[in-house]
Design an enzyme around this catalytic site. Structure first.
Site, PDB file in Angstrom:
ATOM      1  N   HIS A 214       3.033   7.553  -8.660  1.00 45.30           N
ATOM      2  CA  HIS A 214       1.811   7.941  -9.348  1.00 45.30           C
ATOM      3  C   HIS A 214       1.044   8.946  -8.487  1.00 45.30           C
ATOM      4  O   HIS A 214       0.776   8.685  -7.328  1.00 45.30           O
ATOM      5  CB  HIS A 214       0.916   6.726  -9.619  1.00 45.30           C
ATOM      6  CG  HIS A 214       1.338   5.951 -10.828  1.00 45.30           C
ATOM      7  ND1 HIS A 214       0.455   5.271 -11.626  1.00 45.30           N
ATOM      8  CD2 HIS A 214       2.548   5.768 -11.388  1.00 45.30           C
ATOM      9  CE1 HIS A 214       1.111   4.690 -12.621  1.00 45.30           C
ATOM     10  NE2 HIS A 214       2.388   4.966 -12.491  1.00 45.30           N
TER      11      HIS A 214
ATOM     12  N   TYR B 265      -9.101   2.361 -14.284  1.00 47.42           N
ATOM     13  CA  TYR B 265     -10.124   1.422 -13.797  1.00 47.42           C
ATOM     14  C   TYR B 265     -11.386   1.668 -14.610  1.00 47.42           C
ATOM     15  O   TYR B 265     -11.918   2.786 -14.593  1.00 47.42           O
ATOM     16  CB  TYR B 265     -10.422   1.671 -12.321  1.00 47.42           C
ATOM     17  CG  TYR B 265      -9.285   1.302 -11.377  1.00 47.42           C
ATOM     18  CD1 TYR B 265      -9.252   0.068 -10.743  1.00 47.42           C
ATOM     19  CD2 TYR B 265      -8.255   2.193 -11.107  1.00 47.42           C
ATOM     20  CE1 TYR B 265      -8.227  -0.279  -9.867  1.00 47.42           C
ATOM     21  CE2 TYR B 265      -7.219   1.863 -10.231  1.00 47.42           C
ATOM     22  CZ  TYR B 265      -7.216   0.627  -9.614  1.00 47.42           C
ATOM     23  OH  TYR B 265      -6.193   0.284  -8.749  1.00 47.42           O
TER      24      TYR B 265
ATOM     25  N   PRO C  40      -8.851  -7.601  -5.336  1.00 47.79           N
ATOM     26  CA  PRO C  40      -7.692  -6.798  -5.754  1.00 47.79           C
ATOM     27  C   PRO C  40      -8.013  -5.360  -6.174  1.00 47.79           C
ATOM     28  O   PRO C  40      -7.092  -4.563  -6.335  1.00 47.79           O
ATOM     29  CB  PRO C  40      -7.128  -7.580  -6.943  1.00 47.79           C
ATOM     30  CG  PRO C  40      -8.270  -8.393  -7.448  1.00 47.79           C
ATOM     31  CD  PRO C  40      -9.129  -8.696  -6.270  1.00 47.79           C
TER      32      PRO C  40
ATOM     33  N   LYS D 255      -5.051  -3.349  -2.153  1.00 48.59           N
ATOM     34  CA  LYS D 255      -4.757  -3.178  -0.724  1.00 48.59           C
ATOM     35  C   LYS D 255      -4.046  -4.377  -0.083  1.00 48.59           C
ATOM     36  O   LYS D 255      -3.529  -4.273   1.024  1.00 48.59           O
ATOM     37  CB  LYS D 255      -6.058  -2.902   0.048  1.00 48.59           C
ATOM     38  CG  LYS D 255      -6.661  -1.553  -0.243  1.00 48.59           C
ATOM     39  CD  LYS D 255      -5.779  -0.439   0.269  1.00 48.59           C
ATOM     40  CE  LYS D 255      -6.173   0.923  -0.244  1.00 48.59           C
ATOM     41  NZ  LYS D 255      -5.042   1.803  -0.496  1.00 48.59           N
TER      42      LYS D 255
ATOM     43  N   TYR E 138      -7.436   5.394  -1.369  1.00 45.21           N
ATOM     44  CA  TYR E 138      -6.536   4.779  -2.353  1.00 45.21           C
ATOM     45  C   TYR E 138      -5.070   4.960  -1.946  1.00 45.21           C
ATOM     46  O   TYR E 138      -4.269   4.025  -2.042  1.00 45.21           O
ATOM     47  CB  TYR E 138      -6.789   5.374  -3.746  1.00 45.21           C
ATOM     48  CG  TYR E 138      -6.205   4.533  -4.860  1.00 45.21           C
ATOM     49  CD1 TYR E 138      -6.958   3.570  -5.522  1.00 45.21           C
ATOM     50  CD2 TYR E 138      -4.867   4.683  -5.241  1.00 45.21           C
ATOM     51  CE1 TYR E 138      -6.420   2.787  -6.527  1.00 45.21           C
ATOM     52  CE2 TYR E 138      -4.314   3.905  -6.248  1.00 45.21           C
ATOM     53  CZ  TYR E 138      -5.091   2.962  -6.886  1.00 45.21           C
ATOM     54  OH  TYR E 138      -4.548   2.186  -7.879  1.00 45.21           O
TER      55      TYR E 138
END
Ligand code: APR
Ligand code: PHB
Length: 390
Positions: A72, A201, A293, A297, A385
């Site tokens: 991704h 998200y 979550p 990580k 990220y």
């Protein structure tokens, strides 16, 4: 029985450590409380940073991840009914993450362990660790109908948050830091194509939602729910209804629903126990720290602990140097706290806080607007990220 390193726990931390040690010719035994299929039945996150993917390749378990994992290059933030893409790859000089479930990572590691012939005691009960403040630690447990006593040089506590290892350290030798969040995540796994190509998200007035995936035909979705909510309160229909209500019009249109394969509620917690070493006992992964979550990580932190721990033990046996052992805790904690900060921040930004009030929601809106419109802010999010450099 005698071994060099006794590893407590056959989650991803314990299995990966076992694999790296076996590759280096260091004898190890894994002691696991559950059956292997029970361990494989736990559904956890599935986003691998490049460092974690590299480590799995190094450990010789990267083949299926290479074939079936989905790279991704970005993800989306949804707020005010619109989605905004964070171009991770463009913002970080080409870095990506790989979407590949923790269950699959665990399965690959179990197969590699089986092939290596290294010993694993499953269904081990009454696990007791002792003498780790001396040069002769021991682990005893009951497995296969008899009591085992394992003499070793080191014990690796890879037994998760509720394990026996951290609990065996004298209380005055450990400092705990904890934050519990006032909500949980209700997760649902289903054999339906994901609603979008990348993860979404969502921050909405009804609460947080996450659209994730395991493959192009299997989706993983989450909803923020009240801390005391129960999975029995959520039929599949209720879940899909609420998810749809938290999506933007385009995603709502594209959402494919179907029967759930798994549904569960997990609480959200930030937790660190310092230090990660006590004499000849090391803590790694969830035994030492938990992140909420948001940002996925957990597995990545476990992988870096194990990378440092394997290197330290190999250095001890091959080079007769204890530098890696002596600096293990400090090295891990520098990274752990950065991931704790990021996971806490991302959680705080995306969720509806019962006591947050209108002011809190306005601040979240302003920060989200800033995040997607400032290159500096987007880059900071992307950098965290994909995973900070080692
Ligand atoms: N004796 C032996 N084994 C034990 C004991 C015990 N007393 N207590 C717990 N275990 C086992 C559990 O059954 C489990 O299989 O230790 C294992 C710990 O595995 P995980 O909880 O998966 O922890 P870890 O391997 O550190 O993996 C970290 O898991 O929770 C996620 O976000 C986290 O992705 C990260 C990863
Ligand atoms: C998941 O796929 O389970 C997942 C993905 C990303 C997260 C958390 C969970 O941030």
């Amino acid at each position: 029985m005698r071994t060099q390193v006794a590893i407590i726990g056959a989650g991803p931390s314990g299995l990966l450590l076992g694999q790296l040690l076996s590759q280096a010719g260091i004898a190890n035994v894994i002691i696991e409380r559950q059956r292997a299929d029970y361990v494989l039945g736990r559904i956890r996150a599935g986003v691998l940073e490049q460092t974690s993917a590299d480590l799995l390749r190094e450990a010789g378990v990267g083949d299926r991840m290479e074939r079936e994992g989905i790279p991704h290059a970005g993800f989306e933030l949804l707020f005010d009914n619109a989605r905004h893409r964070i171009d991770m790859q463009g913002l970080t000089g080409g870095k990506q993450v790989i979407v590949y479930g923790q269950t699959e990572v665990t399965r690959d590691l179990m197969e590699a362990r089986e092939a290596s012939g290294a010993q694993t005691l499953y269904e081990a009960s009454e696990v007791v660790i002792a003498n780790f403040d001396s040069a002769q630690p021991t682990v005893s447990c009951t497995s296969g109908g008899r009591r085992h006593e394992i003499h070793c040089d080191f014990i690796a506590g890879c037994d998760g948050f509720h394990g026996v290892c951290r609990a065996s350290i004298p209380r005055n030798a450990i400092h705990e830091y904890e934050k519990v969040y006032p909500f949980g995540w209700l997760g649902l796994l289903a054999d339906v194509p994901p609603v979008a190509d990348e993860l979404v998200y969502a921050n909405t007035a009804r609460g947080f939602a996450l659209c994730s995936m395991r493959s192009r035909t299997r989706s993983r979705y989450y909803l923020q729910v009240a801390i005391d909510d129960r999975v029995e309160n959520w039929s599949d229909e209720a879940f899909w209804y609420e998810l749809r209500a938290r999506l933007d019009p385009d995603a709502r249109e594209r959402l494919v629903t179907g029967p759930s394969l798994e549904k569960s509620i997990a609480p959200l917690r930030s937790y660190v126990a310092e230090p990660l070493r006590f004499g000849r006992l090391f803590l790694a992964g969830d035994a030492a720290h938990i992140v909420p979550p948001t940002g996925a990580k957990g597995l990545n932190l476990a992988a870096t602990d194990v990378k440092y721990l394997a290197a330290a033990l190999i250095e001890h046996y091959d080079e007769h140097s204890d530098t890696g052992i002596d600096t293990y805790s400090e090295r891990c904690l520098r990274r752990v706290w950065k991931a704790e900060r990021f996971s806490w921040w991302f959680t705080s930004l995306m969720h509806n806080f019962p006591d947050g009030g209108d002011f809190g929601r306005k601040l979240q809106g302003a920060e989200l607007d800033y995040l997607v419109n400032s290159e500096a802010a987007s880059r900071s999010l992307a950098e965290n990220y994909v995973g900070l450099p080692l």
